[in-house]
Write an enzyme that holds these catalytic residues in place. Structure first.
Site, PDB file in Angstrom:
ATOM      1  N   TYR A   1      -8.635 -24.768  -5.452  1.00 25.96           N
ATOM      2  CA  TYR A   1      -8.058 -23.460  -5.142  1.00 25.96           C
ATOM      3  C   TYR A   1      -7.989 -23.307  -3.621  1.00 25.96           C
ATOM      4  O   TYR A   1      -9.011 -23.269  -2.940  1.00 25.96           O
ATOM      5  CB  TYR A   1      -8.913 -22.358  -5.761  1.00 25.96           C
ATOM      6  CG  TYR A   1      -8.396 -20.967  -5.511  1.00 25.96           C
ATOM      7  CD1 TYR A   1      -7.444 -20.407  -6.352  1.00 25.96           C
ATOM      8  CD2 TYR A   1      -8.863 -20.204  -4.446  1.00 25.96           C
ATOM      9  CE1 TYR A   1      -6.958 -19.127  -6.129  1.00 25.96           C
ATOM     10  CE2 TYR A   1      -8.385 -18.929  -4.212  1.00 25.96           C
ATOM     11  CZ  TYR A   1      -7.434 -18.394  -5.054  1.00 25.96           C
ATOM     12  OH  TYR A   1      -6.959 -17.133  -4.825  1.00 25.96           O
TER      13      TYR A   1
ATOM     14  N   TYR B   1       1.924 -19.982  -5.083  1.00 21.92           N
ATOM     15  CA  TYR B   1       0.647 -19.326  -5.392  1.00 21.92           C
ATOM     16  C   TYR B   1       0.681 -18.742  -6.799  1.00 21.92           C
ATOM     17  O   TYR B   1       1.313 -17.715  -7.036  1.00 21.92           O
ATOM     18  CB  TYR B   1       0.360 -18.216  -4.369  1.00 21.92           C
ATOM     19  CG  TYR B   1      -1.004 -17.594  -4.571  1.00 21.92           C
ATOM     20  CD1 TYR B   1      -2.133 -18.149  -3.963  1.00 21.92           C
ATOM     21  CD2 TYR B   1      -1.190 -16.484  -5.373  1.00 21.92           C
ATOM     22  CE1 TYR B   1      -3.386 -17.616  -4.156  1.00 21.92           C
ATOM     23  CE2 TYR B   1      -2.450 -15.935  -5.572  1.00 21.92           C
ATOM     24  CZ  TYR B   1      -3.542 -16.504  -4.964  1.00 21.92           C
ATOM     25  OH  TYR B   1      -4.781 -15.978  -5.156  1.00 21.92           O
TER      26      TYR B   1
END
Lengths: 139, 264
Positions: free
Chosen positions: B159, B209
Site C-alpha cells: 500500500y 488509487y
C-alpha cells in the site's frame, strides 16, 4: 484581513478549559491525579490508567520540535497568503505533544529537536492560538 | 474527515493525509536518516512498472530521478511524485472457497496468511511514526500463519499512499533494518529485472488509487499470470511468482493489514 476567514477553534466539553487558558495566554493541560500523566488532547478519562480524577496544570510553554512539515500548497484558501508555512508537532517539557505552527524563523531553519517556546497570536476577542518560536538554548 | 475546517488542527492550517504522512516521514528522516534520496528509488522504480501497464494512469509518462527532484514541493518533505494519484474507478475481487473456485474460469489464488495490527494512536501523540508501525506485528502474524519467512517472498504489493509508506512497511516486515532502505532500494531492486519487485502495476503512485485493492488485485492477477507485459517471470527478468506479500494501511499509519497469497 484573511485571518478572519480562517477556521476558529471548535469548542467541546473536553477542550473548553484549554482554549479558555489560551485566551489568558496560558497553556493548560489535564494531569491525571492517579498516575500523573499529563495529556493532550483533553479527555474525561486518562488514556494510561483510565482514572477520571484530574487537575489542570499550566505548562511553562517550552518544548522541542518532534517533527514538522512545510506547506507549499494551501488545502484551505484562507492559508494561501501564509505559504510556505510550517506545521509542527511540538513536544512540551510537561509531556504532551501539540500540533501548532513554528514562527519567527524561516521554514528552512526548522529542525527536529529544535528548542522552541510558546508565543501567542490573538485571532479574535475570544481566541488566541499558541504558536512556537525558536528559543536560545539556556538552562 | 481529514479536511474538516472544525478539526482541532485546522486552526493551524493542518489538513489532509499527505501532511499527516509527511509528519511521519520527517520524523523518520531525523531518526533513521532516510529522505528523498531513498524515496526517489520507489517513485522512479514503480513508474517503470506503470510504463509496462496500459491500464496505468501514467503508462506513457516515463520518469527519471531528475524528474523526481524537479517536481514541486507539496508538503515538504513530500514532492509531487511522493504522493499517490487520485482516481475515479473501482476494483472488485471474488473471495470464495477453493471448492467453488475450481469451477471458475481463472486459476484461484490461495490465501496463506493474514495479519492485522492497529497502533491506532493519533499521529500527533504517536511514537511509531518512524517505525515500528502496525506493519511489524501484522507482518509477523501473516508470515507465521503462512508458515514462511520474508525469504520465501517473490514480490510485494505494498500500500503506497506515499513513497515513505513503502519504505517503512518493507522495513517493518523485515526486508531490511531501520535506515537501510537507502541501500536496499538502490540499483533497481524493486524495478523490472530487480531482485524484489514491488508494486508491479505501478501502484497507487503511478497506476491508480483503489485503496487496498490496488496492491491486492495486482497480487492476485500476477499469481494468475494475467499481467501481460508486466507479468513477473522471464518476460520481465524476474522470478516467476509463487508467493506474494501484500499490505494495506489506514489513517495516518494507524491501522495495518498484511496478507500472503500463493499460486494454486
Amino acid at each position: 484581513m484573511s485571518e478572519v476567514h480562517k477556521p476558529i477553534p471548535h469548542i467541546n466539553g473536553d477542550n473548553k478549559e484549554f482554549w479558555a487558558g489560551c485566551k489568558d495566554h496560558e497553556l493548560r493541560f489535564q494531569k491525571c491525579k492517579t498516575c500523573g500523566h499529563v495529556r493532550w488532547p483533553a479527555s474525561f478519562i486518562c488514556p494510561i490508567c483510565y482514572s477520571k480524577e484530574i487537575e489542570w496544570i499550566v505548562s511553562g510553554g517550552k518544548g522541542k520540535v518532534y517533527t514538522f512539515i512545510v506547506y507549499h500548497v494551501a488545502y484551505d484558501r484562507a492559508f494561501e497568503s501564509d505559504l510556505p508555512y510550517v506545521v509542527a508537532d511540538v513536544e512540551l517539557e510537561e509531556g504532551p505533544r501539540l500540533v501548532t505552527n513554528i514562527v519567527g524563523c524561516r521554514p528552512d531553519e526548522v529542525r527536529c529537536e529544535m528548542p522552541v517556546e510558546v508565543m501567542w497570536q490573538d485571532i479574535t476577542e475570544e481566541f488566541s492560538l499558541p504558536k512556537f518560536k525558536p528559543r536560545s538554548q539556556t538552562i | 474527515m481529514l479536511l474538516e475546517r472544525n478539526a482541532d488542527d485546522a486552526v493551524f492550517g493542518h489538513f489532509g493525509a499527505a501532511a499527516g504522512y509527511a509528519l511521519a516521514a520527517r520524523r523518520a528522516m531525523h531518526t533513521m536518516r532516510t529522505g528523498p534520496e531513498t524515496w526517489k528509488h520507489i517513485a522512479v522504480g514503480q513508474r517503470k512498472w506503470a510504463n509496462l501497464n496500459p491500464a496505468a494512469a501514467l503508462y506513457d509518462r516515463p520518469m527519471t530521478s531528475e524528474d523526481y527532484y524537479d517536481a514541486r514541493w507539496v508538503v515538504e518533505p513530500f514532492r509531487l511524485f511522493d504522493i499517490c494519484l487520485m482516481t475515479d474507478g473501482g476494483r472488485a475481487m471474488i473471495i470464495t472457497s477453493t471448492e467453488r473456485a475450481r469451477d471458475l474460469r481463472h486459476p484461484p489464488v490461495l490465501i496463506m496468511g493474514v495479519g492485522q495490527h492497529n497502533p491506532s494512536c493519533d499521529v500527533h501523540q504517536a511514537t511509531h511514526l518512524a517505525g515500528p508501525t502496525g506493519a511489524k506485528k501484522a507482518g509477523e502474524m501473516a508470515l507465521r500463519m503462512a508458515g514462511i519467512t520474508v525469504n520465501d517472498i517473490d514480490a510485494c504489493e505494498i500500500y503506497d499512499c506515499f513513497t515513505y509508506t513503502v519504505e517503512i512497511t518493507l522495513q517493518d516486515y523485515g526486508f531490511f533494518g531501520p535506515g537501510e532502505g537507502k541501500d536496499w532500494f538502490k540499483n533497481g531492486t524493486l524495478e523490472p529485472g530487480g531482485r524484489m519487485p514491488v508494486n508491479t502495476s505501478g501502484g497507487q503512485l503511478s497506476e491508480g488509487y483503489y485503496m487496498g485493492l490496488t496492491p491486492l488485485s495486482e497480487a492476485a492477477m500476477q499469481l494468475m499470470g494475467r499481467c501481460e507485459a508486466r507479468q513477473l517471470g522471464p518476460g520481465t527478468n524476474t522470478k516467476s511468482p509463487e508467493i506474494l506479500l501484500c499490505s494495506d494501511n489506514g489513517g495516518i499509519l494507524q491501522t495495518h493489514s498484511c496478507i500472503v497469497l500463493r499460486r494454486s
